[in-house]
Design a protein around this motif. Structure first.
Motif, PDB file in Angstrom:
ATOM      1  N   UNK A  67       3.518   8.333   0.483  1.00 20.98           N
ATOM      2  CA  UNK A  67       3.349   8.972   1.662  1.00 20.98           C
ATOM      3  C   UNK A  67       3.170   8.290   2.897  1.00 20.98           C
ATOM      4  N   UNK A  68       2.890   7.134   2.934  1.00 23.91           N
ATOM      5  CA  UNK A  68       2.526   6.294   3.997  1.00 23.91           C
ATOM      6  C   UNK A  68       3.395   5.469   4.680  1.00 23.91           C
ATOM      7  N   UNK A  69       4.921   5.196   4.039  1.00 29.14           N
ATOM      8  CA  UNK A  69       5.678   4.256   4.655  1.00 29.14           C
ATOM      9  C   UNK A  69       5.274   3.098   5.262  1.00 29.14           C
ATOM     10  N   UNK A  70       4.773   2.118   4.078  1.00 25.68           N
ATOM     11  CA  UNK A  70       4.222   1.025   4.381  1.00 25.68           C
ATOM     12  C   UNK A  70       5.118  -0.224   4.363  1.00 25.68           C
ATOM     13  N   UNK A  71       4.642  -1.336   5.409  1.00 22.18           N
ATOM     14  CA  UNK A  71       5.605  -2.507   5.347  1.00 22.18           C
ATOM     15  C   UNK A  71       4.878  -3.380   4.617  1.00 22.18           C
ATOM     16  N   UNK A  72       3.589  -3.628   4.559  1.00 19.94           N
ATOM     17  CA  UNK A  72       2.995  -4.627   3.958  1.00 19.94           C
ATOM     18  C   UNK A  72       1.813  -4.043   3.031  1.00 19.94           C
ATOM     19  N   UNK A  73       1.765  -4.511   1.696  1.00 20.83           N
ATOM     20  CA  UNK A  73       0.729  -4.032   1.051  1.00 20.83           C
ATOM     21  C   UNK A  73       0.012  -5.316   0.179  1.00 20.83           C
ATOM     22  N   UNK A  74      -1.255  -5.446   0.310  1.00 20.36           N
ATOM     23  CA  UNK A  74      -1.890  -6.268  -0.545  1.00 20.36           C
ATOM     24  C   UNK A  74      -2.557  -5.758  -1.902  1.00 20.36           C
ATOM     25  N   UNK A  75      -2.194  -6.430  -2.949  1.00 21.55           N
ATOM     26  CA  UNK A  75      -2.395  -6.164  -4.431  1.00 21.55           C
ATOM     27  C   UNK A  75      -3.731  -6.972  -4.733  1.00 21.55           C
ATOM     28  N   UNK A  76      -4.746  -6.498  -4.255  1.00 17.38           N
ATOM     29  CA  UNK A  76      -6.083  -7.278  -4.265  1.00 17.38           C
ATOM     30  C   UNK A  76      -6.886  -7.481  -5.569  1.00 17.38           C
ATOM     31  N   UNK A  77      -6.844  -6.631  -6.580  1.00 14.93           N
ATOM     32  CA  UNK A  77      -7.936  -6.629  -7.919  1.00 14.93           C
ATOM     33  C   UNK A  77      -7.622  -8.208  -8.483  1.00 14.93           C
ATOM     34  N   UNK A  78      -8.752  -8.909  -8.845  1.00 12.44           N
ATOM     35  CA  UNK A  78      -8.560  -9.987  -9.614  1.00 12.44           C
ATOM     36  C   UNK A  78      -8.099  -9.905 -10.837  1.00 12.44           C
ATOM     37  N   UNK A  79      -8.411  -8.815 -11.540  1.00  5.55           N
ATOM     38  CA  UNK A  79      -8.249  -8.405 -12.845  1.00  5.55           C
ATOM     39  C   UNK A  79      -6.381  -8.298 -13.027  1.00  5.55           C
ATOM     40  N   UNK A  80      -5.819  -9.072 -13.871  1.00  7.56           N
ATOM     41  CA  UNK A  80      -4.563  -9.116 -13.826  1.00  7.56           C
ATOM     42  C   UNK A  80      -3.660  -7.959 -14.470  1.00  7.56           C
ATOM     43  N   UNK A 101      -3.309 -11.104  -5.284  1.00  5.90           N
ATOM     44  CA  UNK A 101      -4.270 -12.001  -5.734  1.00  5.90           C
ATOM     45  C   UNK A 101      -3.640 -12.521  -7.210  1.00  5.90           C
ATOM     46  N   UNK A 102      -4.378 -13.711  -7.574  1.00  7.64           N
ATOM     47  CA  UNK A 102      -4.144 -14.283  -8.706  1.00  7.64           C
ATOM     48  C   UNK A 102      -5.040 -13.956  -9.817  1.00  7.64           C
ATOM     49  N   UNK A 103      -4.674 -13.949 -11.001  1.00 13.78           N
ATOM     50  CA  UNK A 103      -3.588 -14.455 -11.632  1.00 13.78           C
ATOM     51  C   UNK A 103      -2.127 -13.628 -11.347  1.00 13.78           C
ATOM     52  N   UNK A 104      -1.221 -14.204 -11.346  1.00 13.09           N
ATOM     53  CA  UNK A 104       0.134 -13.536 -11.152  1.00 13.09           C
ATOM     54  C   UNK A 104       0.303 -12.353 -12.163  1.00 13.09           C
ATOM     55  N   UNK A 105       0.282 -12.621 -13.274  1.00 16.84           N
ATOM     56  CA  UNK A 105       0.763 -11.685 -14.416  1.00 16.84           C
ATOM     57  C   UNK A 105       0.342 -12.222 -15.665  1.00 16.84           C
ATOM     58  N   UNK A 106       0.251 -11.156 -16.858  1.00  9.07           N
ATOM     59  CA  UNK A 106      -0.067 -11.595 -17.855  1.00  9.07           C
ATOM     60  C   UNK A 106       0.742 -12.349 -18.930  1.00  9.07           C
ATOM     61  N   UNK A 107       1.937 -12.115 -18.634  1.00  8.00           N
ATOM     62  CA  UNK A 107       3.203 -12.642 -19.402  1.00  8.00           C
ATOM     63  C   UNK A 107       4.172 -13.377 -18.636  1.00  8.00           C
ATOM     64  N   UNK A 108       5.182 -14.105 -19.141  1.00  9.98           N
ATOM     65  CA  UNK A 108       6.142 -14.316 -18.129  1.00  9.98           C
ATOM     66  C   UNK A 108       7.233 -13.156 -18.367  1.00  9.98           C
ATOM     67  N   UNK A 125       7.176 -12.001  -1.300  1.00 15.35           N
ATOM     68  CA  UNK A 125       5.853 -12.141  -2.016  1.00 15.35           C
ATOM     69  C   UNK A 125       5.153 -13.125  -2.029  1.00 15.35           C
ATOM     70  N   UNK A 126       3.889 -12.998  -1.748  1.00 16.20           N
ATOM     71  CA  UNK A 126       3.037 -14.300  -1.663  1.00 16.20           C
ATOM     72  C   UNK A 126       1.925 -14.143  -2.437  1.00 16.20           C
ATOM     73  N   UNK A 127       1.515 -15.181  -3.285  1.00 12.44           N
ATOM     74  CA  UNK A 127       0.283 -15.111  -4.289  1.00 12.44           C
ATOM     75  C   UNK A 127      -0.730 -16.010  -3.856  1.00 12.44           C
TER      76      UNK A 127
END
Length: 383
Positions: A67-80, A101-108, A125-127
């Motif tokens: 709905x919002x047509x966003x340019x930037x989004x911050x994925x903030x939760x510490x839980x991965x 936020x880190x950790x980036x992912x659970x698996x490769x 993408x920045x981490x």
């Protein structure tokens, strides 16, 4: 180029919240308007909207993205455990830049899918590792200027608290492994590791679901050895200490960079203390020289001369990340001045290599063939 960027914030109160201040990273930037927040927890969502000044709020981040047509989004939760779904959804919604936020992912496998989605949709993408911290950058400059000669070996130490071993590795090790890659200035060639539980060999009975959605883990002690393509080696350890001095444990969190003519020590990572020893190896008695502390008053102190708080340092670090993200979008290039998605996947690969080496009882070559959780495969093999 738009006059202003429209930013959205994804948090999850009770499951990683908003990380280390990622929701307020845009404060003070005149060309960014935080227009929306998403959080399934109503109370947390209202508080985040107040902190960020967002005029719209959503219980479901998918609705926010549509709905919002966003340019930037911050994925903030510490839980991965939600990062992959969130990052992929942002890229597919046409978001130009993501700060995760880190950790980036659970698996490769998850990391591969996240990067593939960003590449398909031209999303930067920045981490939130701390490679952009002024002490890390200053140490890199000192090395480039020849202060310690040629980098030969890097030693990394965990915090030695209750999370020692696997949890320390995935939660705090992400920062220091990223630093190891930064100072080694190369990619890993191979690794070998030993993971233990209370000092004994692991068994399948030690495998369990880790905290904070990290997936299957095992071990409260570990040691690892990495060899980089340029010949630099790195040693990593994480064991619990019986020392109850919290300050001492914080100081253990760091690394030493050993060169042919000196050593640099970064402590209390990622907020920063830096020391120099003028010989290749430290010896008791300090020989003719002692450790010299290298201070950066412009980072440690506010304009009024008072010490800068931890939260203020995180805020400044986060500002560097989002400014670099915007520059990468405007210049149509990869994120380079801070940790990007490829760097974060490389760090995760080092983490997974430790557990994979323990599973196969031997050396593992990079890139890793196994892109799933090594302990999930271990359990499958025993069934």
């Amino acid at each position: 180029m738009p006059a202003n960027y429209r930013a959205g914030i994804i948090g999850h109160t009770g499951r990683g919240n908003y990380g280390h201040g990622l929701d307020t990273a845009y404060q003070g930037l005149p060309n960014v308007d935080v227009v929306a927040v998403a959080d399934p927890d109503a109370e947390g969502r209202a508080a985040a909207a107040q902190r960020t000044g967002a005029s719209h709020s959503f219980a479901d981040y998918h609705q926010m993205l549509s709905q919002m047509e966003l340019d930037l989004v911050n994925v903030c939760p510490r839980w991965v455990d939600q990062h992959a779904e969130m990052v992929i959804a942002c890229a597919e919604a046409g978001v130009k830049g993501i700060f995760s936020e880190k950790p980036f992912a659970r698996t490769l496998a998850e990391a591969d899918a996240m990067l593939a989605a960003c590449e398909r949709h031209n999303t930067r993408l920045a981490v939130a590792h701390r490679r952009a911290n002024p002490y890390e950058l200053h140490a890199r400059q000192l090395i480039d200027n020849g202060l310690i000669g040629d980098v030969q070996m890097i030693r990394r130490h965990g915090k030695a608290d209750r999370r020692a071993g696997a949890m320390d590795l995935i939660v705090l090790g992400t920062h220091l492994l990223d630093d190891i890659r930064f100072f080694a200035a190369s990619d890993v060639l191979w690794a070998h590791a030993h993971v233990t539980q209370d000092g004994r060999e692991l068994t399948s009975a030690d495998i369990h679901e880790g905290d904070e959605g990290v997936g299957l883990i095992a071990g409260n002690g570990l040691a690892a050895y990495f060899v980089f393509q340029n010949g630099v080696t790195a040693h990593l350890d994480s064991y619990r200490s019986d020392d109850n001095d919290t300050r001492e444990r914080v100081n253990w969190l760091g690394l030493e960079i050993h060169g042919s003519s000196g050593v640099l020590s970064l402590r209390t990572a990622p907020l920063g203390e830096l020391y120099h020893y003028p010989y290749r190896q430290w010896l008791p008695g300090d020989r003719d020289g002692s450790w010299e502390r290298i201070s950066l008053p412009e980072w440690d102190l506010n304009a009024d001369g008072q010490p800068r708080s931890v939260s203020e340092k995180f805020q400044l670090n986060n500002r560097v990340f989002v400014e670099e993200l915007i520059c990468a979008i405007e210049e149509d290039r990869q994120v380079t001045a801070v940790t990007n998605g490829h760097d974060a996947r490389a760090v995760l690969e080092m983490i997974m290599a430790i557990h994979e080496s323990q599973r196969v009882r031997g050396r593992v070559d990079f890139p890793l063939k196994n892109r799933e959780n090594p302990y999930a495969l271990w359990l499958e093999e025993e069934d």
